[in-house]
Enzyme design. Structure first.
Site, mmCIF file in Angstrom:
data_model
loop_
_atom_site.group_PDB
_atom_site.id
_atom_site.type_symbol
_atom_site.label_atom_id
_atom_site.label_comp_id
_atom_site.label_asym_id
_atom_site.label_seq_id
_atom_site.Cartn_x
_atom_site.Cartn_y
_atom_site.Cartn_z
ATOM 1 N N SER A 1 0.867 -1.178 0.000
ATOM 2 C CA SER A 1 0.000 0.000 0.000
ATOM 3 C C SER A 1 0.897 1.218 0.000
ATOM 4 O O SER A 1 2.062 1.142 0.415
ATOM 5 C CB SER A 1 -0.896 0.020 1.245
ATOM 6 N N TYR B 1 -2.324 -1.143 10.533
ATOM 7 C CA TYR B 1 -2.382 -1.274 9.072
ATOM 8 C C TYR B 1 -1.069 -0.850 8.409
ATOM 9 O O TYR B 1 -0.459 -1.620 7.654
ATOM 10 C CB TYR B 1 -3.553 -0.465 8.497
#
Length: 319
Positions: free
Chosen positions: A164, A176
């Site tokens: 990401s 995350y």
């Protein structure tokens, strides 16, 4: 002089474009193993590669995902159940793949499976919250890769890791970004290790896209659940209306940030798998290219200011 420089840049760009258009031959002999095919990027990629003629092995977490995918795909596509947090499940899937690919080996594994919750302020989370996400987003990527790496080396194939842009900069609390930073590190070390074996290791770093990972209702639900679990002392520090203000801010931000065109990411994945000369990194999404990545190179004082200036302040924040 300026025109000469411009001409050279244009020629280099054209050469790069031409070089990247070349695709690998004999797609029907190449097996691609994709994790997280129940929905989102993985589901679209499985269908796309199937149409292009690849032999797709799509792993799904639930049986419904397998059934739905088979309905709209050719006989070349096969499915397998996979829970990336369970070693036994990963081993069973690897044995199934070994039987399918035979002496050809595995052309590519695409580590796409991932989750975005639990997510929230760092001091709202327990170590189990961190472990839960790291097991999926990081340890799952590593273990799935290692389970089929001998087959990929046999085919001189590719490992495609979906990280990401938040593996390059961390704009919010929780595990995350930590998990995605880990994927980036694993990707880099594996790429260098596999270089002598002719195996290419590529990384996809998407910006904000409209998937379950950016589902506003899912994220708001997560905030509500975390709020119910945190100690009263922490609630007093943040203030009774903090949760509501965060929900309003998320709704405002997420209403226009996520890109609904998932094919931008899928096209990058396909290029990483099928191009003769794939890129080392792909950053699909205008926000990734023109905001998040440039921001990651800025001095910390600037990135901290830009990322926190609109944040909801806790009730007991230092003035």
């Amino acid at each position: 002089m300026f025109l000469y420089v411009l001409a050279v840049v244009a020629l280099l760009w054209l050469y790069r474009w031409y070089r990247e258009t070349k695709r690998v031959p004999n797609k029907s002999d190449k097996y691609v193993y994709i994790t997280g095919c129940d929905s989102g990027f993985g589901n679209l990629l499985a269908k796309h590669l199937d149409k292009l003629g690849f032999c797709v092995i799509a792993s799904c977490f639930i049986e419904k995902g397998e059934v739905e995918l088979k309905k709209v795909s050719s006989e070349r596509l096969s499915t397998v159940h996979l829970d990336v947090t369970k070693s036994d499940s990963i081993k069973r899937a690897a044995e199934f793949i070994k039987t399918k690919v035979g002496q050809k080996g595995l052309w590519s594994v695409v580590n796409n499976a991932g989750v975005s919750v639990p997510s929230g302020p760092c001091d709202w989370l327990t170590i189990d919250d961190y472990r839960q996400m790291l097991d999926v987003n990081l340890m799952g990527v590593i273990e799935v890769t290692m389970s089929v790496l001998p087959l990929i080396k046999k085919a001189r194939g590719r490992v495609v890791n979906v990280a990401s842009v938040f593996g390059r900069i961390s704009p919010f609390g929780g595990p995350y970004s930590i998990s995605k930073y880990g994927v980036e590190a694993f990707n880099d070390s594996l790429r260098r290790t596999m270089l002598p074996f002719g195996v290419k290791v590529l990384c996809i770093e998407p910006g904000f896209f409209k998937t379950s990972v950016t589902d506003i209702d899912l994220l708001k639900n997560c905030v509500d659940k975390l709020w119910e679990k945190i100690p009263q002392e922490t609630k007093d520090e943040y203030g009774i209306d903090y949760r509501h203000k965060v929900s309003v801010l998320m709704k405002e931000k997420f209403s226009h940030l996520p890109d609904s065109d998932l094919m931008k990411v899928v096209s990058c994945m396909e290029h990483a798998i099928a191009a003769v000369h794939p890129r080392t990194r792909y950053s699909p999404g205008w926000d990734a290219k023109f905001f998040w990545l440039p921001l990651s190179y800025m001095p910390t004082v600037i990135s901290d200011y830009l990322l926190t200036k609109d944040n909801v302040k806790p009730a007991k924040a230092v003035q």
